[in-house]
Design a protein around this motif. Structure first.
Motif, PDB file in Angstrom:
ATOM      1  N   ALA A  42       0.837  -1.205   0.000  1.00 38.93           N
ATOM      2  CA  ALA A  42       0.000   0.000   0.000  1.00 38.93           C
ATOM      3  C   ALA A  42       0.866   1.247   0.000  1.00 38.93           C
ATOM      4  N   SER A  43       0.382   2.247  -0.728  1.00 38.95           N
ATOM      5  CA  SER A  43       1.039   3.541  -0.755  1.00 38.95           C
ATOM      6  C   SER A  43      -0.039   4.611  -0.783  1.00 38.95           C
ATOM      7  N   ARG A  44       0.376   5.834  -0.399  1.00 39.66           N
ATOM      8  CA  ARG A  44      -0.563   6.947  -0.542  1.00 39.66           C
ATOM      9  C   ARG A  44      -0.766   7.253  -2.023  1.00 39.66           C
ATOM     10  N   ARG A  45       0.198   6.795  -2.852  1.00 36.14           N
ATOM     11  CA  ARG A  45       0.097   7.002  -4.314  1.00 36.14           C
ATOM     12  C   ARG A  45       0.124   5.640  -4.990  1.00 36.14           C
ATOM     13  N   ILE A  46      -0.958   5.304  -5.676  1.00 34.70           N
ATOM     14  CA  ILE A  46      -1.092   3.970  -6.240  1.00 34.70           C
ATOM     15  C   ILE A  46       0.023   3.649  -7.248  1.00 34.70           C
ATOM     16  N   GLU A  47       0.493   4.684  -7.987  1.00 34.17           N
ATOM     17  CA  GLU A  47       1.567   4.417  -8.975  1.00 34.17           C
ATOM     18  C   GLU A  47       2.820   3.913  -8.265  1.00 34.17           C
ATOM     19  N   ARG A  48       3.084   4.478  -7.094  1.00 34.74           N
ATOM     20  CA  ARG A  48       4.264   4.058  -6.339  1.00 34.74           C
ATOM     21  C   ARG A  48       4.091   2.608  -5.864  1.00 34.74           C
ATOM     22  N   ALA A  49       2.897   2.275  -5.411  1.00 33.22           N
ATOM     23  CA  ALA A  49       2.646   0.893  -4.974  1.00 33.22           C
ATOM     24  C   ALA A  49       2.824  -0.060  -6.156  1.00 33.22           C
ATOM     25  N   ARG A  50       2.398   0.371  -7.341  1.00 37.09           N
ATOM     26  CA  ARG A  50       2.543  -0.509  -8.534  1.00 37.09           C
ATOM     27  C   ARG A  50       4.018  -0.743  -8.866  1.00 37.09           C
ATOM     28  N   GLN A  51       4.831   0.312  -8.710  1.00 38.26           N
ATOM     29  CA  GLN A  51       6.279   0.125  -8.961  1.00 38.26           C
ATOM     30  C   GLN A  51       6.832  -0.974  -8.045  1.00 38.26           C
ATOM     31  N   PHE A  52       6.349  -0.982  -6.815  1.00 38.05           N
ATOM     32  CA  PHE A  52       6.821  -1.994  -5.860  1.00 38.05           C
ATOM     33  C   PHE A  52       6.304  -3.389  -6.226  1.00 38.05           C
ATOM     34  N   THR A  53       5.022  -3.494  -6.557  1.00 36.23           N
ATOM     35  CA  THR A  53       4.480  -4.840  -6.801  1.00 36.23           C
ATOM     36  C   THR A  53       5.054  -5.439  -8.090  1.00 36.23           C
ATOM     37  N   GLU A  54       5.453  -4.563  -9.039  1.00 42.02           N
ATOM     38  CA  GLU A  54       6.118  -5.109 -10.241  1.00 42.02           C
ATOM     39  C   GLU A  54       7.406  -5.820  -9.858  1.00 42.02           C
ATOM     40  N   ARG A  55       8.085  -5.300  -8.856  1.00 41.34           N
ATOM     41  CA  ARG A  55       9.359  -5.921  -8.435  1.00 41.34           C
ATOM     42  C   ARG A  55       9.188  -7.020  -7.400  1.00 41.34           C
ATOM     43  N   PHE A  56       8.239  -6.797  -6.483  1.00 41.03           N
ATOM     44  CA  PHE A  56       8.205  -7.694  -5.313  1.00 41.03           C
ATOM     45  C   PHE A  56       6.967  -8.579  -5.248  1.00 41.03           C
ATOM     46  N   GLY A  57       6.046  -8.384  -6.183  1.00 36.96           N
ATOM     47  CA  GLY A  57       4.844  -9.219  -6.215  1.00 36.96           C
ATOM     48  C   GLY A  57       3.715  -8.645  -5.387  1.00 36.96           C
ATOM     49  N   GLY A  58       2.569  -9.298  -5.440  1.00 33.09           N
ATOM     50  CA  GLY A  58       1.408  -8.876  -4.666  1.00 33.09           C
ATOM     51  C   GLY A  58       0.561  -7.844  -5.392  1.00 33.09           C
ATOM     52  N   SER A  59      -0.493  -7.399  -4.702  1.00 32.87           N
ATOM     53  CA  SER A  59      -1.423  -6.419  -5.265  1.00 32.87           C
ATOM     54  C   SER A  59      -1.053  -5.021  -4.800  1.00 32.87           C
ATOM     55  N   ALA A  60      -1.178  -4.045  -5.711  1.00 27.76           N
ATOM     56  CA  ALA A  60      -0.952  -2.649  -5.340  1.00 27.76           C
ATOM     57  C   ALA A  60      -2.250  -2.101  -4.745  1.00 27.76           C
ATOM     58  N   VAL A  61      -2.122  -1.396  -3.630  1.00 28.36           N
ATOM     59  CA  VAL A  61      -3.301  -0.916  -2.915  1.00 28.36           C
ATOM     60  C   VAL A  61      -3.151   0.586  -2.666  1.00 28.36           C
ATOM     61  N   ALA A  62      -4.234   1.340  -2.907  1.00 25.80           N
ATOM     62  CA  ALA A  62      -4.214   2.789  -2.653  1.00 25.80           C
ATOM     63  C   ALA A  62      -4.641   3.035  -1.210  1.00 25.80           C
ATOM     64  N   GLY A  63      -3.704   3.405  -0.369  1.00 26.06           N
ATOM     65  CA  GLY A  63      -4.043   3.735   1.024  1.00 26.06           C
ATOM     66  C   GLY A  63      -3.823   2.557   1.957  1.00 26.06           C
ATOM     67  N   TYR A  64      -3.333   2.877   3.157  1.00 23.51           N
ATOM     68  CA  TYR A  64      -2.970   1.833   4.114  1.00 23.51           C
ATOM     69  C   TYR A  64      -4.212   1.126   4.689  1.00 23.51           C
ATOM     70  N   GLU A  65      -5.283   1.902   4.916  1.00 26.34           N
ATOM     71  CA  GLU A  65      -6.486   1.328   5.535  1.00 26.34           C
ATOM     72  C   GLU A  65      -7.049   0.206   4.672  1.00 26.34           C
ATOM     73  N   ARG A  66      -7.010   0.407   3.366  1.00 23.05           N
ATOM     74  CA  ARG A  66      -7.586  -0.622   2.484  1.00 23.05           C
ATOM     75  C   ARG A  66      -6.770  -1.905   2.516  1.00 23.05           C
ATOM     76  N   LEU A  67      -5.468  -1.760   2.712  1.00 26.64           N
ATOM     77  CA  LEU A  67      -4.647  -2.981   2.824  1.00 26.64           C
ATOM     78  C   LEU A  67      -5.054  -3.779   4.071  1.00 26.64           C
ATOM     79  N   LEU A  68      -5.355  -3.053   5.144  1.00 27.63           N
ATOM     80  CA  LEU A  68      -5.698  -3.746   6.390  1.00 27.63           C
ATOM     81  C   LEU A  68      -7.025  -4.502   6.282  1.00 27.63           C
ATOM     82  N   GLU A  69      -7.846  -4.140   5.292  1.00 27.55           N
ATOM     83  CA  GLU A  69      -9.140  -4.821   5.117  1.00 27.55           C
ATOM     84  C   GLU A  69      -8.992  -6.133   4.349  1.00 27.55           C
TER      85      GLU A  69
END
Ligand code: NAP
Length: 329
Positions: A42-69
């Motif tokens: 999760a990132s405050r900016r979804i594009e940044r989260a996508r950069q991470f998931t391209e490298r490390f796997g998983g789903s990109a999530v906009a916002g920390y609260e949504r990841l916790l759900e």
């Protein structure tokens, strides 16, 4: 919510924030750890989260609260700035997630106590990411010292200092509230590793300010019940230093790059004894990968979580005591 079934024997980890430490060290190390799987970032900016998931796997999530759900996340790794650690840890625990949080877990002792109580009541693991403790070099140094390599230990010394950030300017180096809990964390934790519990603070000081911001450096003198002292120094406008030394009745030793040791580095333990200097090569090790494994194993194997929360409290108490000593200097 979305859901991948857990791969057999793997802890599914969600990451709160695309931090520098997550990108450089922790997530590449998690990729190498067979006991964990990064399922969401999760990132405050979804594009940044996508950069991470391209490298490390998983789903990109906009916002920390949504990841916790998400129900494909068993545990979270929290590499947020220190002042946000407790808030997001409490939220993650409330959502039923185990938490691996970057150091310093808390910037105030009362916050650490509150979060530890909540984790214990919830039956969830809360662990501080002091990865350096999980590099085999320190166990080897302790073994050599216990065998009498330098005689009886009379003094411990440790320093951690980093240069000014390239973007630092007269208006503000410190993007951190205080260097003490964040940067002093390494020497203080190392003092406990070598001198044990029961350390008391004999004195501490901080440099009040510099052209770059408040409290850029400090030092502390701790004393063990045995009377052996620990001399510690830290700062954020220093030539890089990350090491410790022990001075004994028959010699002394020194280990450099002790806290941020690269995975591929063969550590060299410098030992001076009887006028002779020797360098003992120690094993290279992957402390970031190791700590991810320790965290996952504790959850997956249903281990006792208490030592991890005890460690958080012991560290926070000592930092608190150093802060109070420095404030009254
Ligand atoms: N264990 C170690 O070896 C080690 C080494 C270095 C640092 N650390 C610790 O790791 C933690 C993170 O340090 P870092 O230097 O990696 O941090 P960083 O690069 O500044 O990243 C922190 C992340 O937190 C998120 N964030 C949310 N609110 C923020 C705010 N108000 N301001 C800034 N960032 C915010 C951002 O992620 P999004 O924008 O993606 O939401 C940001 O990328 C610190 O506690 C530090 O002491 C540990």
């Amino acid at each position: 919510m979305s859901g991948t079934e857990p791969k057999a024997g793997r802890l599914r980890i969600g990451v709160l924030g695309c931090a520098d430490i997550a990108e450089r060290r922790m997530l590449p190390s998690m990729l190498r750890q067979p006991l964990v799987e990064v399922t969401a970032v999760a990132s405050r900016r979804i594009e940044r989260a996508r950069q991470f998931t391209e490298r490390f796997g998983g789903s990109a999530v906009a916002g920390y609260e949504r990841l916790l759900e998400r129900d494909d996340v068993d545990a979270v790794y929290v590499p947020l700035p220190p002042e946000l650690h407790v808030e997001w840890t409490l939220r993650a625990l409330a959502a039923g997630k185990h938490v691996l949080c970057e150091k310093p877990f808390a910037t105030r002792l009362a916050d650490a106590e509150k979060a530890v109580s909540f984790a214990r009541e919830s039956g969830l693991l809360l662990m501080e990411n002091f990865m350096f403790l999980h590099h085999s070099q320190h166990a080897e140094v302790r073994r050599l010292v216990a065998e009498g390599l330098i005689g009886e230990v009379q003094l411990f010394g440790s320093e951690f200092g980093i240069p000014l950030r390239p973007d630092a300017g007269p208006q503000g180096l410190p993007r951190r509230a205080s260097t003490l809990p964040e940067v002093a964390a390494y020497p203080i934790r190392a003092a406990r590793l070598f001198l044990g519990d029961g350390l008391r603070v004999a004195g501490a000081q901080v440099r009040p300010d510099s052209p770059y911001g408040p409290q850029p450096s400090g030092s502390a003198l701790l004393v063990a019940p045995s009377g052996v002292a620990a001399q510690l120094a830290y700062g954020v406008e220093h030539g890089y230093r990350s090491g410790y030394g022990l001075w004994g009745s028959e010699g002394r030793l020194r280990l450099e790059r002790a806290f941020s040791t690269p995975d591929e580095l063969t550590p060299l333990l410098r030992v001076e004894r009887g006028g002779t200097v020797t360098e003992i090569p120690l094993e290279a090790d992957r402390h970031f990968t190791n700590i991810a494994g320790v965290f996952a194993r504790a959850v997956l194997c249903g281990e006792d979580f208490t030592p991890h929360t005890e460690a958080i409290l012991a560290h926070a108490r000592l930092v608190d005591e150093v802060e109070r000593a420095a404030a009254s200097f």
